[in-house]
Enzyme design. Structure first.
Site, short mmCIF file in Angstrom:
data_model
loop_
_atom_site.label_atom_id
_atom_site.label_comp_id
_atom_site.label_asym_id
_atom_site.label_seq_id
_atom_site.Cartn_x
_atom_site.Cartn_y
_atom_site.Cartn_z
CE LYS A 28 -4.39 1.03 0.07
NZ LYS A 28 -5.55 0.24 -0.42
CG ASP A 68 -7.32 3.25 -0.97
OD1 ASP A 68 -7.81 2.12 -0.93
OD2 ASP A 68 -7.40 4.04 0.00
P1 NDP Z 1 -12.88 7.76 -3.03
O1 NDP Z 1 -11.82 8.75 -2.82
O2 NDP Z 1 -13.42 7.53 -4.40
O3 NDP Z 1 -14.14 8.10 -2.10
C1 NDP Z 1 -14.00 8.16 -0.71
C2 NDP Z 1 -15.32 8.57 -0.11
O4 NDP Z 1 -15.24 8.45 1.30
C3 NDP Z 1 -15.69 10.01 -0.39
O5 NDP Z 1 -17.09 10.14 -0.42
C4 NDP Z 1 -15.08 10.74 0.79
O6 NDP Z 1 -15.68 11.99 1.08
C5 NDP Z 1 -15.35 9.75 1.91
N1 NDP Z 1 -14.32 9.89 2.94
C6 NDP Z 1 -12.99 9.68 2.80
N2 NDP Z 1 -12.35 9.92 3.95
C7 NDP Z 1 -13.31 10.30 4.81
C8 NDP Z 1 -13.27 10.70 6.17
N3 NDP Z 1 -12.12 10.74 6.84
N4 NDP Z 1 -14.45 11.03 6.75
C9 NDP Z 1 -15.63 10.99 6.06
N5 NDP Z 1 -15.71 10.63 4.76
C10 NDP Z 1 -14.58 10.30 4.16
O7 NDP Z 1 -12.32 6.40 -2.41
P2 NDP Z 1 -12.82 4.91 -2.65
O8 NDP Z 1 -14.28 4.88 -2.86
O9 NDP Z 1 -11.93 4.30 -3.66
O10 NDP Z 1 -12.45 4.22 -1.25
C11 NDP Z 1 -13.37 4.14 -0.18
C12 NDP Z 1 -12.94 3.03 0.76
O11 NDP Z 1 -12.89 1.79 0.04
C13 NDP Z 1 -11.55 3.19 1.38
O12 NDP Z 1 -11.56 2.61 2.66
C14 NDP Z 1 -10.67 2.35 0.46
O13 NDP Z 1 -9.49 1.93 1.11
C15 NDP Z 1 -11.61 1.19 0.19
N6 NDP Z 1 -11.33 0.39 -1.01
C16 NDP Z 1 -11.19 0.95 -2.24
C17 NDP Z 1 -10.96 0.16 -3.34
C18 NDP Z 1 -10.87 0.72 -4.70
O14 NDP Z 1 -10.72 -0.08 -5.65
N7 NDP Z 1 -11.00 2.02 -4.91
C19 NDP Z 1 -10.78 -1.30 -3.21
C20 NDP Z 1 -11.02 -1.80 -1.88
C21 NDP Z 1 -11.27 -0.97 -0.83
P3 NDP Z 1 -14.91 13.35 0.68
O15 NDP Z 1 -14.91 13.36 -0.81
O16 NDP Z 1 -15.68 14.44 1.30
O17 NDP Z 1 -13.52 13.21 1.24
O1 2IT Z 2 -7.83 -1.63 -0.94
C1 2IT Z 2 -7.77 -2.12 -2.08
O2 2IT Z 2 -7.90 -3.32 -2.27
C2 2IT Z 2 -7.55 -1.20 -3.20
N1 2IT Z 2 -7.48 0.01 -3.00
C3 2IT Z 2 -7.38 -1.75 -4.59
C4 2IT Z 2 -5.99 -2.25 -4.80
C5 2IT Z 2 -5.65 -2.68 -6.20
O3 2IT Z 2 -4.47 -2.98 -6.41
O4 2IT Z 2 -6.51 -2.70 -7.09
#
Ligand code: NDP
Ligand code: 2IT
Length: 446
Positions: free
Chosen positions: A128, A168
């Site tokens: 990561k 992420d």
């Molecule tokens: P994005 O940046 O696309 O979206 C994040 C969302 O969460 C936004 O709506 C953001 O609001 C909100 N958010 C982030 N931090 C905070 C906080 N501290 N308090 C309140 N709201 C918050 O990220 P993802 O959708 O990609 O990721 C979301 C989660 O999923 C994370 O935990 C990530 O690690 C996990 N994840 C992502 C994957 C991926 O493929 N993208 C794969 C597996 C897990 P705002 O815009 O206002 O900050």
């Molecule tokens: O938390 C996760 O699994 C991710 N942000 C996606 C990682 C990846 O390599 O696609």
């Protein structure tokens, strides 16, 4: 040396070696609690100190990132790549750009990734990375200059057979494109060094949707195991980023009713349900205009709750899809008393350990992120395969593969749970994820 493998003793050692890293302690504790009895039953893992070795990253790289903002000021951020474990494949995992990023958060995420990637059934190790850079309010050209500077250093540490980063929080298609362009320029090669790329230059169909779709598929699997389904269920989601938006899309396709989304300013509650048309508006608002969730409430005349989380809204199913530790013990009690039947973690570690205990005690179905959100990295693995064979597969084919992988992960969780009729998905995911990596480590010797 490792004869006393009690949980308390193990955690004491871990905390001494990693002082103050609370998120990392939390992630390790959740795994250690599950796998310790299994290790004690299988002393080969204990003798080889596998858990101790698994909780120490192979290396943590920390570097300076200097870039120039639009006003010509020099700006300084800190970049990271934590390469956790490459026993079953090259290091693989996302990059997070958020002001809260620090070593503890990236170690927790890299550690979780070890088990998640193992569960996908694909050959991927774990890493990561990211930076304490805040993309919010920055112009596209500022984000470009940051990404180029960040990649200038990161490029020394990654490669298509070494370490393959992805997105992420705060890292989506725009950032991946800037970083891929810089890597290509620096290394004079076009390789699948990042996943989540645009379709024009080696990206895969369904990668954008995969994490959210996968989380919805996992919920459907858990419910099917009990003879139930998402159809007709009221669903509460947090976040409105990549994971939340596409989780909602699949829930709606499966006949569920989505009533909330949130961001860091609060949550919206649309009692009527968010249909495909409203979701389309939201995807455009959040992905392309980088707008605030309150704009949805203005457009569709629904309630917006400033600085609040959505867990008090009555629901059947809950999908935390924003960030770590967003469901605490009190939120868990609220979900239970409102009749919620299942929680699927779209985000990584959104539920505190105390909250998980409350949910499990009340016999709610609870799916940890390392199982439920593994669809994202699984599709990344399929993007790597397509890059290697220089082909692209169809959306139908990829979605079917994703659904099968989520089904397989569900089966692995069921296989390794030992809690009578109630399936403890935390134990199942941790033990199943552990065994594959541990056996590879054993096979390599010391
Ligand atoms: P994005 O940046 O696309 O979206 C994040 C969302 O969460 C936004 O709506 C953001 O609001 C909100 N958010 C982030 N931090 C905070 C906080 N501290 N308090 C309140 N709201 C918050 O990220 P993802 O959708 O990609 O990721 C979301 C989660 O999923 C994370 O935990 C990530 O690690 C996990 N994840 C992502 C994957 C991926 O493929 N993208 C794969 C597996 C897990 P705002 O815009 O206002 O900050
Ligand atoms: O938390 C996760 O699994 C991710 N942000 C996606 C990682 C990846 O390599 O696609």
């Amino acid at each position: 040396m490792y004869s006393d493998l009690s949980l308390a003793h193990f955690m004491d050692g871990l905390k001494k070696r990693n002082p103050g890293e609370l998120e990392f302690h939390q992630a390790v504790y959740e795994v250690a609690e599950s796998v310790m009895p299994f290790i004690l039953d299988n002393p080969v893992y204990q003798h080889a100190a596998i858990l101790q070795r698994m909780t120490e990253p192979d290396r943590s790289i920390i570097f300076k990132v200097i870039w120039e903002d639009d006003a010509g000021n020099l700006r300084l951020n800190r970049g990271y790549r934590v390469q956790f474990n490459n026993s079953i494949g090259p290091y693989k995992g996302g990059l997070r750009f958020h002001p809260s990023v620090n070593l503890s958060i990236l170690k927790f995420l890299g550690f979780e990734q070890t088990f998640k990637n193992s569960l996908t059934t694909l050959p991927m190790g774990a890493a990561k990375g990211g930076a304490d850079f805040n993309p919010k309010g920055k112009s596209d050209r500022e984000v470009m200059r940051f990404c180029q500077s960040f990649m200038t250093e990161l490029s020394h540490h990654i490669g298509p057979d070494t370490d393959i980063p992805a997105g992420d929080i705060g890292v989506g298609a725009r950032e991946i494109s800037f970083m891929f362009g810089q890597y290509k320029r620096l290394r004079h090669e076009f390789t699948g060094v990042l996943t989540g790329k645009a379709l024009e230059f080696g990206g895969s169909l369904i990668r954008t949707e995969a994490t959210g779709y996968g989380a919805a598929f996992f919920m459907e699997e858990m419910l099917a195991h009990r003879g139930d389904s998402i159809r007709g269920k009221t669903c509460v989601l947090s976040g409105s980023g990549n994971v939340a938006l596409y989780c909602a899309e699949k829930i709606i396709q499966l006949g569920g009713k989505v009533v909330t989304f949130s961001d860091s300013t609060g949550f919206i509650y649309d009692e009527q349900g968010i249909n495909a048309e409203k979701l389309d508006y939201l995807i455009k608002l959040k992905t392309f205009q980088r707008g605030r969730i309150s704009e949805y409430a203005d457009k569709y005349q629904c309630d917006f709750f400033v600085d609040e989380k959505p867990w008090g809204v009555r629901c059947d199913l809950a999908f935390p899809c924003a960030t770590q530790n967003e469901i605490d013990k009190q939120d868990a009690h609220t979900l239970v008393s409102n009749g919620c039947m299942a929680v699927v973690e779209g985000a990584n570690m959104p539920t505190t350990i105390e909250a998980i205990k409350v949910l499990q005690h009340a016999k709610l179905l609870f799916a940890p992120g390392k199982a439920a959100n593994a669809g994202g990295v699984a599709l990344s693995g399929l993007e790597m395969t397509q890059n290697s064979v220089r082909m692209s597969w169809s959306a139908e084919d990829l979605e079917a593969r994703l659904a099968n992988i989520m089904k397989d992960i569900h089966q692995q969780c069921v296989k390794y749970n030992e809690d009578g009729d109630y399936i403890n998905y935390v134990n199942g995911a941790n033990i199943a994820g552990f065994i594959k990596v541990a056996n590879a480590m054993l096979a390599y010797g010391v």
